[in-house]
Design a protein around this motif. Sequence first.
Motif, mmCIF file in Angstrom:
data_model
loop_
_atom_site.group_PDB
_atom_site.id
_atom_site.type_symbol
_atom_site.label_atom_id
_atom_site.label_comp_id
_atom_site.label_asym_id
_atom_site.label_seq_id
_atom_site.Cartn_x
_atom_site.Cartn_y
_atom_site.Cartn_z
ATOM 1 N N SER A 218 0.833 -1.209 0.000
ATOM 2 C CA SER A 218 0.000 0.000 0.000
ATOM 3 C C SER A 218 0.862 1.251 0.000
ATOM 4 O O SER A 218 2.057 1.204 0.328
ATOM 5 N N ASP B 175 0.395 3.580 2.111
ATOM 6 C CA ASP B 175 0.702 3.814 3.533
ATOM 7 C C ASP B 175 2.034 3.169 3.899
ATOM 8 O O ASP B 175 2.852 3.763 4.606
ATOM 9 N N SER C 215 2.965 2.762 -9.238
ATOM 10 C CA SER C 215 1.903 1.788 -8.984
ATOM 11 C C SER C 215 2.034 0.644 -9.990
ATOM 12 O O SER C 215 2.731 0.746 -10.996
ATOM 13 N N ALA D 194 -0.666 9.170 1.330
ATOM 14 C CA ALA D 194 -1.580 8.017 1.210
ATOM 15 C C ALA D 194 -3.033 8.481 1.272
ATOM 16 O O ALA D 194 -3.887 7.989 0.530
ATOM 17 N N ASN D 195 -3.321 9.443 2.145
ATOM 18 C CA ASN D 195 -4.683 9.992 2.200
ATOM 19 C C ASN D 195 -5.076 10.614 0.869
ATOM 20 O O ASN D 195 -6.186 10.438 0.382
ATOM 21 N N LEU E 152 -3.934 9.928 -2.115
ATOM 22 C CA LEU E 152 -4.148 8.900 -3.135
ATOM 23 C C LEU E 152 -5.506 8.220 -2.937
ATOM 24 O O LEU E 152 -6.240 7.983 -3.891
ATOM 25 N N ARG E 153 -5.844 7.952 -1.683
ATOM 26 C CA ARG E 153 -7.115 7.306 -1.376
ATOM 27 C C ARG E 153 -8.290 8.210 -1.768
ATOM 28 O O ARG E 153 -9.184 7.810 -2.503
ATOM 29 N N GLU E 154 -8.237 9.434 -1.284
ATOM 30 C CA GLU E 154 -9.370 10.342 -1.513
ATOM 31 C C GLU E 154 -9.528 10.680 -2.993
ATOM 32 O O GLU E 154 -10.644 10.698 -3.528
ATOM 33 N N SER F 117 -8.552 8.963 -5.555
ATOM 34 C CA SER F 117 -8.970 7.818 -6.358
ATOM 35 C C SER F 117 -10.455 7.537 -6.162
ATOM 36 O O SER F 117 -11.166 7.248 -7.134
ATOM 37 N N GLN F 118 -10.919 7.644 -4.919
ATOM 38 C CA GLN F 118 -12.362 7.468 -4.697
ATOM 39 C C GLN F 118 -13.153 8.486 -5.513
ATOM 40 O O GLN F 118 -14.142 8.160 -6.174
#
Lengths: 469, 469
Positions: free
Chosen positions: A231, A233, A257, A357-358, A360-362, A364-365
Motif C-alpha cells: 500500500s 501507507d 503503482s 496516502a490519504n 491517493l485514497r481520496e 482515487s475514490q
Amino acid sequence: MTAPVPADVLSRLKAVLGEAGWSQDPERLAPKLLEWRDRWQGTTPFLALPKTTEDVAAVVGICFEAGVPITTQGGNTGLVGGQIPQGEILLSTERLRAVRDLDPFDDVIVAEAGVTLASVHEAAAQHRRRFPLGLASEGSATVGGVVSTNAGGTQVLRYGTTRQLVLGLEAVLPNGEVWNGLKRLRKDNTGYDLKQLLIGAEGTLGVVTAASLKLFPVMASRATAMAGLASADDAIRLLARAKEEAGGAVEAFELMSRIGVDFALRNIAGQRDPLEGVHPWYALIEITSGEPGSAEAAMERLLAGALEAGLVQDAAVAQTDAQARAFWSLRENQSPAQKPEGATWKHDVSVPVSEVANFLREASQAMVRFAPGCRICAFGHVGDGNIHYDVLRPDGGDDAVHSARRDEGSRIVHDIVARLGGSISAEHGLGAMKTAEALRYKSPVEVAALRAIRQALDPKRIMNPRVLF
Amino acid sequence: MTAPVPADVLSRLKAVLGEAGWSQDPERLAPKLLEWRDRWQGTTPFLALPKTTEDVAAVVGICFEAGVPITTQGGNTGLVGGQIPQGEILLSTERLRAVRDLDPFDDVIVAEAGVTLASVHEAAAQHRRRFPLGLASEGSATVGGVVSTNAGGTQVLRYGTTRQLVLGLEAVLPNGEVWNGLKRLRKDNTGYDLKQLLIGAEGTLGVVTAASLKLFPVMASRATAMAGLASADDAIRLLARAKEEAGGAVEAFELMSRIGVDFALRNIAGQRDPLEGVHPWYALIEITSGEPGSAEAAMERLLAGALEAGLVQDAAVAQTDAQARAFWSLRENQSPAQKPEGATWKHDVSVPVSEVANFLREASQAMVRFAPGCRICAFGHVGDGNIHYDVLRPDGGDDAVHSARRDEGSRIVHDIVARLGGSISAEHGLGAMKTAEALRYKSPVEVAALRAIRQALDPKRIMNPRVLF
C-alpha cells in the motif's frame, strides 16, 4: 494577444543586436514557437538572440522604454506554456552559453543562462564534482530555465530544488538594468535576498543571464533498490524508516503503482518486471554515501528490517549499474508509457508527506465516482510529497469524451490537494496554464503582496506578461 | 528618534491587547531596551505583548492606520541593534510560545515566533529528530528571531542557514493582514516565494508569528577531531579534501588561530591545549553519518591521509563525549576569551572559501600597517567562508585609543572583503549598525530594487524603520 510592436522598436533592436543577434525567419522561429508536446503554438514578431548580458540589457531597456512586452525562453522544455510568446518579442538565451568559471574549492560553477543542464553536469564531472539536479530534459533544459522555474527532479529529497542550489545570480531587471548578484558565498545577511525572488519567477521579474550554482562531491558509494509494497501507507512508513536509519543519506524515494509498471512493460521496449511477484506499489530507493560500502550496508539493513517488519513484500538491490539503470528506466518511463493508452488528465501536485496516502485514497475514490472506469496512474517523488497524478480514460474509452471533462476532473483533484494543505503545482510552475487555477487557492492577502512586488519591479508589466498573477 | 505616539493609538492598543497584553512599567521594559552587550540603550512608549497572531494583527493594523512605527523583538540576542526601539512601539513575541505541531512523517515542527531555539531542540529530540541550527544564544534566541535574521551557526556547511530550514511561515504583513503561509511542503512552485522575502528581512516586511521548520534524523555516528595546521591555506586544502572524501558528511569545519587558543587557555577556566605541540592554526572538524561507525571511519581515513600528505601537523580524534565537548568549548570561547584582553574591532565577514587564506593574509598585512602591534584573532565557520575577524588593541595598549579608530580600521577590512567578492555581514545582519556601511558595497541597482520592494509592502515604512535600506 499582445499589441503589435512599433516598427521603430524593431529597428532599434536590430541595431543593438547586430546581424547574428536576431531573426524574423519563420523557419528559424518555428521550433521556438511550438511547445514540445504540441500543446501551445505561439507567435512573435521578433526573435532576439543576445550573445551577452549587455545585449540582453539593451533589448530589455528598449522594450521597457517603449512598453513592449517580452517573453524569455531557455530550452523550451517547460510544461505549462510559460515560454511560448503570444505576440510578444521572444528573447532566447541560446547564445548565452559560456561556463564562466568552475572552482572546486568554492564548489561552484558559474554558467550563463543558455548553458544546458547536461553541460553543467559534464563540466562538474571533469572536476570530480556533481550538480545534483537531474531532469529527463537535461540535454535541452538550460540554467536560466531551471532557475526561473525552480526546477525539481529526483534528488530533491537530499539536495532540495534549484532554489537550494543557487548561490548567486546575474539578471537584467525589467527596467533594463543589470543586477550583478553573482556571488559565491554560503552566507550573506545584508538585506532581502533578491535572487530568491527571481528564482521561480518564471521570467516575470527579469531575465536571468547567469547563475553561480553549488557543486557537491561525487559519492563513493551508491545503492539502488526496488521494493514491492502492499500500500501507499507502507511506502510512507518505509520512507520514514529509511530517512531515520540512513541519517539523511536517502537521495531518492520514488513511488510507482502496478498499473504504471504494466504500462511500461506493455508500451516501452526493453523494460523488465523488477521483482518476481506482482505488487500494488513499488518504491525505487537510492542511498548514497561518501564512505565506500556504506550506502550498500545501509540499504541492506533497511530492507532486511523492513521485510521482517512486514513493511515490504519483496525487494531487490541492484547488483550492477545496468540493473540500477533498469530500475530508473521503469520510473522515467512512467509518463511516456501512458501515451499509447489514450487521453489523460495530468496533475503535478504535492501534499505533506504524511498526507500522501490519504491524498491517493481520496483522489482515487473521487475519480472513480466522477469518471467510472478511468485508470489512475500515480507516481512520483514521494519523498518530497510530489505526486504526478494522471487519470487516463477507461480502457477502450473515447479520447475526446475524456479530454472534454479534464478541467472538471482536475478541479476535483486540486480541491482535495488544497484541503490537505498541498500545492497544485509542485515543480512545473504556473506558466500560462495554471495561473487562473492557482488564484482559486491562494489567499487574497498573498496574491495582493505578490502583485505589489511585481508592480514595484516591473511597473509596465513587460516581462512574460501572460504568466503568473 | 521617532515622533511621539498619539494617545488615542495607545488607548486603542491597550483595548485590543487586554491587561496582560501590554506594559508601560519601566522595570518590565528595562531588559528589553538594553542590548545584551550594553551597546544599544533604547526607549519606547509602549510594550505590546500579543498572545496570538490575531493580537499581532490588531496591533500592526492600528499602527499602520495611524502611521506609527513598530520595532519587533524576539529573544533580544541580536548583535547589530536591530531589536532595540528608539521611540517606536516595541512588539515582543515572548507570549507567542506554542509549539503547534510536530510531525515525524513530515519531519516538521510548527512553532510560534516566541518559542526559543532550545525548546525547538527539546521538542525535536522527543521524537528522535533534530533541528540543525545551533547558536550559543539558543536558550534565549527565538524562532521569530532566527527566521527574521536568517541565523547561521556551526552546522551551515551541511544544513544551510535558517533560510534552508524553513518550510512555511505565518506573518502579519505591514498593513496588518495575516498571511498564512504555514505550509509544510518540500515543493511548491506557484509564484514568488513570499517567505523568502520575510526570512532575513529583520522585521521590516512584517512580523513573523510562526514557522514550519524542517527536522532531520538523529545521526547514528559522529566523529569530532582537532587538527593542528601550519597555515590557513592548509586549512582550505584540508576542507576540500574532507568534503571530497566524506561525500557531504562534514557537518562542521571551524578554524581557530593559536592566539585565540592562547586567549582561551589564559582567560577561560577549564580549557585545555587540544594537542601536544603548538600550531599556528587549528581546525575543528565534525563528521556525522546515519551509518554506525561510518563517521569515525571517515575521520580516521581523512586525518591519516592528511598527515601523510603533510597537510596536517598533528591531530586528535575525540574518544569521548567529554573530549568532543572540550574541543567545542575552545571554539565557543574564542569570542568570550577576548574580553579581558581589551578593546577590539569585531567583524563578521564572509568570502568565497577559495579566498579565505587570501583574505586573512591581506587583512592582516593591512591591519599590522594600520595599527602596529594589534593582535588579530580570526576564527569561525571557515567551511562557509565565514570569518569572525577580530582586531584587538596591542598588548598593554589603550582601549580608548584603539576604539576611536574602529570605524577607520573596519573600513579597511570591509574594503578587502568587498574586493574578494565577500559580504560585510555573513550571519549577524545589518540592523541599526551596519546599514550605512552595507550601502557602500551594494550596487545602486540592487538597493533600488530592495527599496521598491519595501515600499510596495510597507508604504508607510512602519516596520523596524531604522533597520535596512
